[in-house]
Design an enzyme around this catalytic site. Structure first.
Site, short mmCIF file in Angstrom:
data_model
loop_
_atom_site.label_atom_id
_atom_site.label_comp_id
_atom_site.label_asym_id
_atom_site.label_seq_id
_atom_site.Cartn_x
_atom_site.Cartn_y
_atom_site.Cartn_z
N ASP A 221 1.10 -1.07 -0.41
CA ASP A 221 -0.66 0.11 -0.01
C ASP A 221 1.06 1.18 -0.57
OD1 ASP A 221 -2.42 2.02 0.97
OD2 ASP A 221 -3.62 0.19 0.94
N GLY A 245 4.38 1.44 -1.55
CA GLY A 245 5.00 1.48 -2.72
C GLY A 245 3.77 2.32 -3.96
N ASP A 246 3.35 2.47 -5.09
CA ASP A 246 2.14 2.81 -5.91
C ASP A 246 1.62 2.19 -6.56
OD1 ASP A 246 0.97 4.28 -7.21
OD2 ASP A 246 2.11 5.78 -7.92
N HIS A 265 -12.65 -0.59 -6.99
CA HIS A 265 -13.68 0.87 -7.64
C HIS A 265 -13.42 2.47 -6.88
CE1 HIS A 265 -15.29 0.66 -2.01
NE2 HIS A 265 -13.54 1.14 -3.12
C1 LIG Z 1 -10.84 1.75 0.36
S1 LIG Z 1 -8.97 1.34 1.41
C2 LIG Z 1 -9.34 -0.71 0.94
C3 LIG Z 1 -8.22 -1.17 1.79
C4 LIG Z 1 -8.55 -2.68 2.37
N1 LIG Z 1 -8.09 -2.91 0.93
C5 LIG Z 1 -9.46 -3.13 3.13
O1 LIG Z 1 -11.00 -3.31 2.11
O2 LIG Z 1 -9.91 -2.67 4.25
C6 LIG Z 1 -7.91 1.28 0.04
C7 LIG Z 1 -6.74 1.28 -0.22
O3 LIG Z 1 -6.08 1.69 -1.17
C8 LIG Z 1 -4.79 2.64 -0.91
N2 LIG Z 1 -4.10 3.40 -1.96
C9 LIG Z 1 -4.91 4.70 -2.94
N3 LIG Z 1 -3.98 4.29 -4.00
C10 LIG Z 1 -3.29 3.71 -3.66
C11 LIG Z 1 -2.48 4.13 -4.42
N4 LIG Z 1 -1.60 4.66 -5.39
N5 LIG Z 1 -0.76 2.81 -4.38
C12 LIG Z 1 -1.36 2.47 -3.47
N6 LIG Z 1 -2.20 1.92 -3.03
C13 LIG Z 1 -3.23 2.95 -2.94
C14 LIG Z 1 -5.29 3.50 -0.17
O4 LIG Z 1 -4.22 3.81 0.74
C15 LIG Z 1 -6.02 2.80 0.84
O5 LIG Z 1 -5.75 1.20 1.75
#
Ligand SMILES: C[S@@+](CC[C@H](N)C(=O)[O-])C[C@H]1O[C@@H](n2cnc3c(N)ncnc32)[C@H](O)[C@@H]1O
Length: 359
Positions: A221, A245-246, A265
């Site tokens: 994440d 990371g991204d 989503h």
């Molecule tokens: C709605 S949350 C879901 C978290 C987890 N999968 C859950 O169901 O509890 C979306 C996740 O995507 C991560 N996220 C958003 N942009 C991101 C990016 N560019 N790279 C990596 N992770 C990212 C956020 O930090 C967050 O933890």
């Protein structure tokens, strides 16, 4: 007629007096009024969660006058808020005017194992404010979080670490009520190395590894998010690699199973194809991808995915998707969908493998 939400005029028709309109017309009108009034109940609940009223009621009933000091509120006004929520099953009010928690109200306690307090309080601070810009989303198809808060959601949560930590907790609260259904519906035995992409604080990974001692994991994440992981608390640091990371950059390679829960989503179709393309590159031959999302069913039946879909548009310009839409995006990114598995929760599991792997 008393409704789960409210109480409208036909109840107070005097004896012998005919209500205006046919019953059918009234039902339709009352239904619309009830839906419109939803904002009253939602706002009251958000405030009760923010003020931690349920924590204060943990040891027994209290009056609004007793709660006013610790919550910093005006007692008669707090009484009116609690009475409103007592009318829809969150609190009960006894004959002395004191309020107690119902079974549902217990879950507003911070220390309840299935608490949703942080989620509900954050709905009041973030969702309600963003929804003031819903019309802009409707007219343009753009998410409106940045209009409400001055920057896109993930940047805002990074720059406001307390709100960011609450967001992670809110995700954890969601996962706690959803994960039993996920691990019941999908057999993770023999999963090997599981990479949870956008895995937040690691709740999914910790749950799956907890039930599958042979599996190892990678929690991936944003760097500042994985810093707040729950891996060590679960005693799984030897089996989980934590990588910041991204998702639009290099996704950790070499996993047997890639999971993504409630991530896609938040993104547009083009962004989703890019993210899936990155996973396609990282996946081992013979590997599997699981998308855990709210898949929108056909027809008119009520389903949480439909409201979440609207919320994702307004909050992030994202969307929930139908089976066909997931199949189309996965196909474009080089996957074939093998199964879509419903669960006892509102989430479904989309299982996919690279198109060029042997069937
Ligand atoms: C709605 S949350 C879901 C978290 C987890 N999968 C859950 O169901 O509890 C979306 C996740 O995507 C991560 N996220 C958003 N942009 C991101 C990016 N560019 N790279 C990596 N992770 C990212 C956020 O930090 C967050 O933890």
């Amino acid at each position: 007629m008393a409704t789960p939400f409210g109480f409208h005029g036909s109840d107070i028709t005097k004896e012998g007096e005919q209500p205006m309109g046919s019953e059918l017309e009234l039902d339709g009108s009352l239904r619309l009024l009830e839906l419109g009034d939803g904002i009253i109940y939602a706002s009251a609940l958000h405030l009760a969660a923010e003020l931690k009223v349920a924590d204060l009621l943990a040891d027994g009933p209290l009056s609004a006058a007793e709660l006013a000091g610790p919550t910093g509120t005006h007692a008669p006004s707090l009484h009116r808020l609690l009475r409103t929520l007592a009318g829809c099953g969150v609190f009960t009010q006894d004959s002395t005017g004191r309020f107690a928690l119902t079974e549902a109200g217990e879950r507003l306690r911070s220390d309840h194992p299935l608490s949703v307090r942080t989620t509900v309080a954050q709905q009041g601070r973030l969702t309600a404010r963003t929804f003031q810009y819903a019309e802009h989303a409707l007219r343009t198809g753009e998410g409106t979080f940045a209009k409400a808060f001055g920057q896109p959601v993930w940047e805002y949560l990074k720059d406001h670490p307390e709100e960011g930590a609450d967001f992670d907790t809110a995700m954890h609260e969601h996962s706690r009520v959803e994960l039993a259904a996920i691990v019941q519906a999908y057999d993770f035995a023999g999963a090997g190395r599981i990479v949870d992409v956008g895995g937040g604080d690691g709740t999914l990974l910790v749950t799956v590894l907890g039930g599958n001692p042979g599996a190892t994991g990678v929690l991936f994440d944003l760097p500042h998010v994985v810093e707040r992981n729950r891996v060590e608390d679960a005693g799984l640091q030897d089996r989980v690699e934590v990588v910041g990371g991204d998702i639009f950059g290099d996704i950790p390679a070499g996993g047997d199973l890639y999971t993504m829960k409630s991530v896609l989503h938040g993104w547009t179709d083009n962004e989703v194809v890019t993210i899936l393309g990155g996973i396609r590159k990282a996946l081992k031959p013979g590997g599997t991808l699981l998308l855990i999302e709210r898949v929108i069913p056909a027809g008119n039946a009520p389903h949480p995915s439909k409201a979440f879909d609207l919320a994702m548009l307004i909050m992030a310009g994202g969307q929930e998707r139908t089976q066909q839409e997931y199949v189309a995006l996965l196909t474009e990114a080089g996957f074939r969908v093998d199964r879509i598995i419903g669960t006892e929760s509102s989430l479904s599991i989309v299982e996919a493998r690279p198109t060029d792997d042997a069937v």
